[in-house]
Structure formats: C-alpha cells, structure tokens
Scaffold this motif. Structure first.
Motif: not given
Length: 95
Positions: A46-47, A79-86
């Motif tokens: 997911c990353m 600014y938050d960032f995350a993988c596709s699955m959070d």
C-alpha cells in the motif's frame, strides 16, 4: 537527510519502506523553498502510493525512481501524508 540546492531549496530525503516513512515528521521554515524526495524500496504494498490530502496531491512510487514533492511554505501549517490505505503516516510542519 537534508540537502540544500543552489537555489537554497531544502530537500529532505524520506525512505519509504514497507513498514513506514523515515523520517516521519519533517519541519521546514516558512518562506524557504522546500521539497521532499521519496525513495522507495522493494515490495511496497500500500505504500506504493502517497496521498497529501491538504495539498490535493497523490504520487506513485516504484523502486526504480525517486519522487520529489514540492511543499508550499508561504504560510505556517501542517501537511499530513499517508499510504493508500492510510496505515502508514507522516507529517510536514511549516513554521
């Protein structure tokens, strides 16, 4: 790792491993040009995608290319960032 380019842009290298981002909190100075450079690893899961919701930006990673994201520094904020699955998260702080 922080790097400064000739135009004084601060570039921070973020390792995107299959268990999270290193570093996962990055701080930039307001008014100074800033970029994140993501370096992917094998078997990303997911990353392989990173979502910056506040910036309305999504980037795809693969293990053959480095991906650079410009960070706005005109005003303070987070600014938050995350993988596709959070599942795996990071944060950029501008102050």
């Amino acid at each position: 790792m922080s790097i400064f380019s000739k135009d004084q842009t601060k570039k921070v290298v973020v390792d995107a491993k299959n268990h999270g981002y290193k570093p996962d909190v990055i701080t930039f100075k307001q008014g100074k040009p800033a970029q994140l450079k993501f370096i992917a690893s094998d078997n990303m899961g997911c990353m392989d995608k990173i979502n910056f919701k506040q910036l309305d930006t999504k980037v795809d990673l693969d293990n053959n290319n480095e991906v650079t994201v410009k960070i706005p520094t005109d005003k303070p904020g987070e600014y938050d960032f995350a993988c596709s699955m959070d599942m795996f998260k990071g944060k950029v702080v501008v102050k």
